[in-house]
Design a protein around this motif. Sequence first.
Motif, PDB file in Angstrom:
ATOM      1  N   THR A  94       1.886   2.076  17.024  1.00 51.40           N
ATOM      2  CA  THR A  94       2.154   2.846  15.861  1.00 51.40           C
ATOM      3  C   THR A  94       3.382   3.466  16.533  1.00 51.40           C
ATOM      4  O   THR A  94       4.115   3.368  17.744  1.00 51.40           O
ATOM      5  N   ASP A  95       4.457   3.796  15.654  1.00 53.88           N
ATOM      6  CA  ASP A  95       5.734   4.452  15.886  1.00 53.88           C
ATOM      7  C   ASP A  95       5.642   5.888  16.215  1.00 53.88           C
ATOM      8  O   ASP A  95       4.632   6.466  16.091  1.00 53.88           O
ATOM      9  N   SER A 136       7.379  -0.508  26.340  1.00 51.53           N
ATOM     10  CA  SER A 136       7.180   0.065  24.909  1.00 51.53           C
ATOM     11  C   SER A 136       5.966   1.128  25.045  1.00 51.53           C
ATOM     12  O   SER A 136       5.316   1.211  23.941  1.00 51.53           O
ATOM     13  N   MET A 152       0.074  -8.121  13.612  1.00 46.69           N
ATOM     14  CA  MET A 152       1.171  -7.326  14.002  1.00 46.69           C
ATOM     15  C   MET A 152       2.297  -7.745  12.900  1.00 46.69           C
ATOM     16  O   MET A 152       2.369  -9.045  12.440  1.00 46.69           O
ATOM     17  N   HIS A 204       3.654   1.045  21.907  1.00 49.48           N
ATOM     18  CA  HIS A 204       4.536   1.047  20.764  1.00 49.48           C
ATOM     19  C   HIS A 204       3.963   0.116  19.621  1.00 49.48           C
ATOM     20  O   HIS A 204       4.302   0.456  18.392  1.00 49.48           O
ATOM     21  N   THR A 205       3.279  -0.896  19.997  1.00 49.63           N
ATOM     22  CA  THR A 205       2.651  -1.778  18.996  1.00 49.63           C
ATOM     23  C   THR A 205       1.780  -1.213  18.160  1.00 49.63           C
ATOM     24  O   THR A 205       1.440  -1.500  16.922  1.00 49.63           O
ATOM     25  N   TRP A 248       6.004  -6.329  21.535  1.00 50.62           N
ATOM     26  CA  TRP A 248       4.895  -6.805  22.459  1.00 50.62           C
ATOM     27  C   TRP A 248       5.326  -7.916  23.237  1.00 50.62           C
ATOM     28  O   TRP A 248       5.216  -8.053  24.461  1.00 50.62           O
ATOM     29  N   ASN A 302       4.304   0.616  12.118  1.00 50.67           N
ATOM     30  CA  ASN A 302       5.812   0.796  12.799  1.00 50.67           C
ATOM     31  C   ASN A 302       6.680   0.525  11.811  1.00 50.67           C
ATOM     32  O   ASN A 302       6.856  -0.788  11.114  1.00 50.67           O
ATOM     33  N   GLU A 362       6.497  -5.163  15.672  1.00 49.82           N
ATOM     34  CA  GLU A 362       5.478  -5.106  16.650  1.00 49.82           C
ATOM     35  C   GLU A 362       5.470  -6.285  17.420  1.00 49.82           C
ATOM     36  O   GLU A 362       5.170  -6.175  18.626  1.00 49.82           O
TER      37      GLU A 362
END
Length: 471
Positions: free
Chosen positions: A154-155, A38, A20, A151-152, A28, A327, A24
Amino acid sequence: MTTNEQAWARAGEWPAEDRMNELETFLWRSERHPRRSSTISVLMMLDTAPDWERLHAAHEWATRLVPRMRSRVLEPAVPVGPPAWVPDRAFDLDYHLRRVRLPAPGAMAGVLAYAQGAAMVPLDRTRPLWEGTLIEGLPGGRAAYFLKLHHTLTDGPGGVQLVSLLQSRRREHTDDKPVAPPRPDPVPDAGRLAADELAEQALALPSAAGKLVSAAAHALTHPESAAGSALRFVGSLRRTVAPWSVPGSPLFRGRTGKSWRFGVLECSLAELGAAGEVAGGSAGDAYLAALLGGMRRYHARHGTDLARMSMTMPLSLHRSDDPMGGNEWAGATVAAPVGVEDAAERIAELRGTALSLRVEPALGSTSVLLPVLNRVPSAVRATVGRLPGAADLSASTFPGAPCETYLAGAKVERTYPFGPLPGVAVMAAMAPHAGTCCVGLTVDGSVVPDLPVLVECMREGLDEVLALART
């Protein structure tokens, strides 16, 4: 080459890094579901139920094309560096892809109720961080598909790209899709991960020390220049971290983030763009002006007047040649003109704000702080997360599909994105789909007990902005 073919061709570019990045890692390690969740999600409304076997096969293919969808998170034995993505040897597609049938009447309200409940259920942190659900039982044989991601992975823009891999330009099955290339299969080892990170840091130490010495020497030999740069940075920080200077909405105090509620809005992309152009702005500026107009109306209905509201605007840092996914974004929080009644004036001010943010030196300031926060004990990160200052409103825009798309034979009629509630009262996300702007609202029910009223006010704010293009 069609839009889908372009997406398929670029899918192999999806971040192949096995670790990551710092953003990210922070998402996390600082997650405390649901208040500091997230989880991001997408709801697709379909004209009919897709073929289940084709849908299953599409996910099988897409998860092989994007290995991260079959990877789990591995933390190092000690938090000296970021976690890694490692193959989940026990990956079970049938766990991640599901189907449910809503009870009658299965209307949009029922779909949103299901989606908001599903979004609040934490993802299993020991498995690949996504779940997809086919929702059947809608009137007239219609259906929906709900995808939630951590969310980790991808955005927002990357999430839209990921969804595009599952879709096609026609109802019929698409042959000759690209085959995933063979990839190395690293052996998960938390101890080795920590050792490798320490070794990399040791190798990078001389370079980092040299930069520090160079910066110190510059400050000593050019004190006026260094002081000027510091003052400019502090001024930029004040302009991009508005919650510290803007009083919060009295209606949104005491929010807990423990009760998510979903609402949706939509309008013509062409009309929204035309409205923005009337005031010298863009469709995105018009969208933000509509949200603020809705917020002004909602507060007025509750006997409250606001001149300014703290609003967070996540700004994508993706470049055109960046790989898919990942991200790459920074957040700026501004004092938004919620009290400006003239829609054109709001758009013009927001346009100026958006342009100025792009050159603010403090915009990337978190890149300095995150490596430190990611390596402190979790109790310290939790304390930072509880500090006051979260904005009342967060608003995002994502690229969407420019044309009609299909999911396993079903036409995708709408695509609504939904974000989490990172301490805010309302999270709004907008993505266009085949000429229609689809807006998803995630609302903290602990401070907005009357969601239908808020949605109605937001719709009125949208109509007010669209009226600029109709005069």
